[in-house]
Motif scaffolding. Sequence first.
Motif, PDB file in Angstrom:
ATOM      1  N   ASP A 106      -3.735  12.829  10.152  1.00  0.00           N
ATOM      2  CA  ASP A 106      -2.705  12.104  11.193  1.00  0.00           C
ATOM      3  C   ASP A 106      -1.382  12.995  11.413  1.00  0.00           C
ATOM      4  OD1 ASP A 106      -4.656  10.527  12.139  1.00  0.00           O
ATOM      5  OD2 ASP A 106      -4.109   8.770  10.875  1.00  0.00           O
ATOM      6  N   VAL A 107      -1.097  13.344   9.886  1.00  0.00           N
ATOM      7  CA  VAL A 107       0.252  13.985   9.939  1.00  0.00           C
ATOM      8  C   VAL A 107       0.141  15.339  10.554  1.00  0.00           C
ATOM      9  CG1 VAL A 107       1.791  15.041   8.391  1.00  0.00           C
ATOM     10  CG2 VAL A 107       1.032  12.924   7.910  1.00  0.00           C
ATOM     11  N   ALA A 146       2.153   4.840   1.272  1.00  0.00           N
ATOM     12  CA  ALA A 146       2.558   5.412   2.568  1.00  0.00           C
ATOM     13  C   ALA A 146       1.524   6.365   2.943  1.00  0.00           C
ATOM     14  CB  ALA A 146       3.921   6.170   2.616  1.00  0.00           C
ATOM     15  N   SER A 147       0.693   7.207   2.129  1.00  0.00           N
ATOM     16  CA  SER A 147      -0.326   8.129   2.284  1.00  0.00           C
ATOM     17  C   SER A 147      -1.571   7.493   2.965  1.00  0.00           C
ATOM     18  CB  SER A 147      -0.298   9.175   1.259  1.00  0.00           C
ATOM     19  OG  SER A 147      -0.805   8.249   0.086  1.00  0.00           O
ATOM     20  N   GLU A 187      -1.688   4.683   4.485  1.00  0.00           N
ATOM     21  CA  GLU A 187      -1.443   4.108   5.995  1.00  0.00           C
ATOM     22  C   GLU A 187      -1.286   5.514   6.998  1.00  0.00           C
ATOM     23  OE1 GLU A 187       2.414   2.225   5.912  1.00  0.00           O
ATOM     24  OE2 GLU A 187       1.622   0.774   4.237  1.00  0.00           O
ATOM     25  N   TYR A 188      -1.139   6.381   6.491  1.00  0.00           N
ATOM     26  CA  TYR A 188      -0.922   7.754   7.729  1.00  0.00           C
ATOM     27  C   TYR A 188      -1.530   8.906   6.990  1.00  0.00           C
ATOM     28  CZ  TYR A 188       1.326   9.809  11.699  1.00  0.00           C
ATOM     29  OH  TYR A 188       1.496  10.316  12.844  1.00  0.00           O
ATOM     30  N   PRO A 189      -2.784   9.086   7.071  1.00  0.00           N
ATOM     31  CA  PRO A 189      -3.475  10.007   6.266  1.00  0.00           C
ATOM     32  C   PRO A 189      -3.025  11.471   6.770  1.00  0.00           C
ATOM     33  CG  PRO A 189      -4.887   8.565   7.639  1.00  0.00           C
ATOM     34  CD  PRO A 189      -3.679   8.306   7.859  1.00  0.00           C
ATOM     35  N   THR A 198       0.138  15.005  14.176  1.00  0.00           N
ATOM     36  CA  THR A 198       1.210  14.728  14.910  1.00  0.00           C
ATOM     37  C   THR A 198       2.184  15.940  14.667  1.00  0.00           C
ATOM     38  OG1 THR A 198       1.249  12.524  14.040  1.00  0.00           O
ATOM     39  CG2 THR A 198       3.575  13.238  14.432  1.00  0.00           C
ATOM     40  N   THR A 238       0.849  -1.393  -0.067  1.00  0.00           N
ATOM     41  CA  THR A 238      -0.107   0.074   0.113  1.00  0.00           C
ATOM     42  C   THR A 238       0.890   1.255  -0.082  1.00  0.00           C
ATOM     43  OG1 THR A 238      -0.255   0.104   2.265  1.00  0.00           O
ATOM     44  CG2 THR A 238      -1.904  -1.033   1.354  1.00  0.00           C
TER      45      THR A 238
END
Length: 130
Positions: A12-13, A4-5, A7-9, A16, A2
């Motif tokens: 969420d970025v 990376a985007s 997996e970590y929307p 963080t 998959t």
Amino acid sequence: MTLASAEYPFFDVMATMLVFFCWVAWFGLLFVAVGDLFRRPGVSGWAKAGWILLMLVLPVLGVLLYLGIEGRHMREREAAVQRRFDDYVRSVSTSDTTSAAQIAEARRLLDDGVINDAEYQTLMRKALAP
């Protein structure tokens, strides 16, 4: 496999980054508060230890409480330190004891005929001596 985007929307970025920003900002406030606390001459060692303990046990509340109680006084202390520094810089920079000022004065005296060439050379050596 998959992306990376996926997996970590994006949100969420952003969350963080916000948490990281707040963490860095809190450390900045902590260093300012602790630095001011240890520069205060009128506070006993036990009071300083109490403030440090409060800032470590209840970090956000301790720092915000210190800033709320001592914020105005912190500004006054910082302004006093800045004034003392500015006065020192002014006293050093406007001093007429620099080599250039001594040489200029010796040259003026030589041109006016007050001193002779030998005295001028002596004044030059004194001005340029370390």
